[in-house]
Scaffold this motif. Structure first.
Motif, short mmCIF file in Angstrom:
data_model
loop_
_atom_site.label_atom_id
_atom_site.label_comp_id
_atom_site.label_asym_id
_atom_site.label_seq_id
_atom_site.Cartn_x
_atom_site.Cartn_y
_atom_site.Cartn_z
N ILE A 199 49.01 50.44 61.54
CA ILE A 199 47.85 50.08 63.11
C ILE A 199 48.17 49.73 64.91
O ILE A 199 47.29 50.78 65.53
CB ILE A 199 47.11 49.35 62.13
CG1 ILE A 199 46.57 49.53 60.86
CG2 ILE A 199 46.00 49.19 63.60
CD1 ILE A 199 45.94 48.97 60.26
N ASP B 98 43.94 54.06 59.61
CA ASP B 98 42.56 53.12 59.96
C ASP B 98 41.37 54.02 59.92
O ASP B 98 41.08 53.91 60.51
CB ASP B 98 43.27 52.63 61.34
CG ASP B 98 42.32 51.49 62.09
OD1 ASP B 98 41.58 50.97 61.20
OD2 ASP B 98 42.08 51.10 63.25
N ASP B 99 41.16 54.82 58.87
CA ASP B 99 39.55 55.41 58.54
C ASP B 99 38.95 54.34 58.58
O ASP B 99 38.59 53.29 58.25
CB ASP B 99 39.55 55.79 57.33
CG ASP B 99 38.72 57.29 57.47
OD1 ASP B 99 39.35 58.20 57.52
OD2 ASP B 99 38.08 57.06 56.06
N TYR C 11 51.50 47.31 58.12
CA TYR C 11 50.59 46.77 59.70
C TYR C 11 50.54 47.38 60.80
O TYR C 11 50.25 47.30 61.88
CB TYR C 11 50.96 45.78 59.70
CG TYR C 11 50.59 44.16 58.51
CD1 TYR C 11 49.45 45.20 57.42
CD2 TYR C 11 50.29 43.29 57.82
CE1 TYR C 11 49.30 44.77 56.31
CE2 TYR C 11 50.53 42.89 57.30
CZ TYR C 11 49.30 43.12 56.17
OH TYR C 11 49.16 43.30 55.09
N ASP D 279 44.05 42.96 66.10
CA ASP D 279 44.87 43.96 66.21
C ASP D 279 45.88 44.21 66.90
O ASP D 279 46.51 45.28 66.97
CB ASP D 279 44.25 45.81 66.20
CG ASP D 279 43.45 45.44 65.29
OD1 ASP D 279 43.17 45.01 64.40
OD2 ASP D 279 42.42 46.69 65.39
N ALA E 208 38.03 52.59 55.80
CA ALA E 208 38.02 51.03 55.03
C ALA E 208 36.72 49.73 55.03
O ALA E 208 37.92 48.98 54.51
CB ALA E 208 39.37 50.61 56.02
N VAL F 298 40.21 45.22 53.19
CA VAL F 298 40.02 45.91 53.95
C VAL F 298 41.37 46.39 55.36
O VAL F 298 41.38 47.35 55.25
CB VAL F 298 38.91 45.31 55.26
CG1 VAL F 298 38.81 46.16 56.59
CG2 VAL F 298 37.44 45.00 54.36
N LEU F 299 41.86 45.44 55.73
CA LEU F 299 43.17 45.25 56.04
C LEU F 299 44.35 46.92 55.81
O LEU F 299 44.64 47.72 56.18
CB LEU F 299 44.26 44.79 56.98
CG LEU F 299 45.24 44.87 56.94
CD1 LEU F 299 45.31 45.28 58.23
CD2 LEU F 299 46.35 42.65 57.40
N ASN G 62 43.46 55.18 64.80
CA ASN G 62 43.17 55.95 63.79
C ASN G 62 43.27 57.02 64.93
O ASN G 62 42.90 58.38 64.59
CB ASN G 62 42.35 55.89 64.14
CG ASN G 62 41.07 56.24 64.47
OD1 ASN G 62 41.41 56.46 65.98
ND2 ASN G 62 39.58 56.46 64.87
N CYS H 65 43.52 47.96 53.48
CA CYS H 65 42.92 49.65 53.55
C CYS H 65 43.06 50.86 54.97
O CYS H 65 42.98 52.07 54.61
CB CYS H 65 41.27 50.31 53.08
SG CYS H 65 41.29 49.91 51.19
N ARG H 66 42.65 49.83 55.87
CA ARG H 66 43.21 50.05 56.77
C ARG H 66 44.68 51.06 57.36
O ARG H 66 44.91 51.78 58.33
CB ARG H 66 43.15 49.15 58.06
CG ARG H 66 41.25 48.70 58.32
CD ARG H 66 42.12 47.81 59.06
NE ARG H 66 42.13 47.94 60.74
CZ ARG H 66 42.29 47.49 61.36
NH1 ARG H 66 42.47 46.32 61.20
NH2 ARG H 66 42.58 48.40 62.94
N THR H 67 45.44 50.69 56.47
CA THR H 67 46.59 51.35 56.04
C THR H 67 47.14 52.51 55.57
O THR H 67 48.21 53.04 55.64
CB THR H 67 47.99 50.39 56.11
OG1 THR H 67 47.69 49.84 54.21
CG2 THR H 67 47.54 48.38 56.58
#
Length: 300
Positions: free
Chosen positions: A187, A261-262, A184, A82, A265, A287-288, A192, A290-292
């Motif tokens: 994150i 960063d839900d 990115y 991360d 994700a 997944v990455l 979060n 979705c984290r954004t």
């Protein structure tokens, strides 16, 4: 006013990565020179040139922290999951899996080069005397994405090929500063944490493509987003979880509180209607992306 939204970070990144890599299932190393395939870093030479068991890859700047030579290369102290990293050499080979065994790890067709910036997803994984990290490039000035995959952080002798770098996080957090960051980097900078953002304009629309992402509330093709003005191509999509607050249609201004960063994700998946020209990306990359996405907690 209703106008088409530019595609979400998920869709844009997938398109760019697939264009650069030819899809995660490609096996471009079938005709690669065996000596080149035995090393994570290739010398700056023409494709097909012979290489030693560990070709030299001259860095553009002195390595910041070299690992001592050892049969199993130690992990780089300044690389973290991360976190961000930068490539120090030209022609850094990217592989489908850690290690140099062509039976389990193939060389991707594109390579990383000096000053390419990376987001670190996993690692270190020790294999064949190298410490490997799974990285996603932040993209290049020419618009290309760069290959997504595994890279060795240093040579067996300790010459650094990749080094950790700090993110340029904004001192003042507002919509403009968030939009200026790569997806990115958001994150890295915010995790979060809860953020309250004011958007002068709310625009809504639908994007299309061969991918069908799930859950649709987090990564779907339709929705509304915040932008700085009606003509801006920079839009922060607003993702509304089930039972979450309602967001008005095209309007403005709007204040929202939410986060990147839900945890949902981790459940993101993609199916495709065109597996030949648009295969499903690597699970870690889905997944990455979705984290954004920015998930709305409340509309004050």
């Amino acid at each position: 006013m209703r106008r088409p939204l530019r595609r979400s970070p998920l869709t844009l990144a997938i398109v760019a990565v697939l264009a650069a890599c030819g899809g995660p299932g490609a096996d471009p190393s079938a005709s690669a020179d065996l000596s080149e395939a035995s090393s994570p870093s290739a010398a700056a030479s023409a494709p097909g040139a012979s290489a030693s068991s560990e070709p030299s890859a001259a860095p553009s700047a002195p390595a910041s922290a070299s690992a001592s030579a050892a049969p199993s290369a130690p992990a780089s102290a300044d690389l973290a999951v991360d976190g961000l990293a930068v490539v120090l050499v030209t022609d850094l080979i990217v592989r489908s899996a850690p290690g140099v065994d062509p039976a389990t790890s193939t060389i991707l067709p594109d390579r990383l080069t000096t000053d390419d910036r990376l987001f670190v997803l996993d690692g270190p994984t020790d294999a064949d005397g190298y410490a490997w990290y799974l990285v996603a490039p932040l993209g290049r000035a020419d618009g290309t994405a760069g290959p997504f995959g595994w890279v060795a952080a240093a040579s067996r002798e300790g010459e650094a090929w990749v080094a950790g770098v700090a993110a340029s996080c904004p001192a003042t957090v507002d919509l403009a500063s968030v939009l200026d960051l790569h997806a990115y980097e958001r994150i890295v900078c915010f995790g979060n944490d809860s953020l309250t953002l004011d958007g002068p304009v709310v625009s809504c629309g639908i994007a299309d493509g061969p991918w069908q992402p799930e859950p649709s509330w987090l990564s779907g093709m339709a929705g509304c987003g915040l932008s700085l003005d009606a003509s801006s191509q920079q839009v922060l999509m607003l993702r509304i979880p089930p039972g979450g607050p309602s967001v008005p249609g095209p309007s403005g201004p709007l204040r929202v509180t939410g986060h990147f960063d839900d945890p949902a994700a981790a459940t993101c998946t993609i199916t495709t209607s065109d597996p030949v020209s648009a295969p499903v990306p690597a699970r870690e990359l889905i997944v990455l992306m979705c984290r954004t996405e920015f998930v709305v907690d409340s509309v004050p």
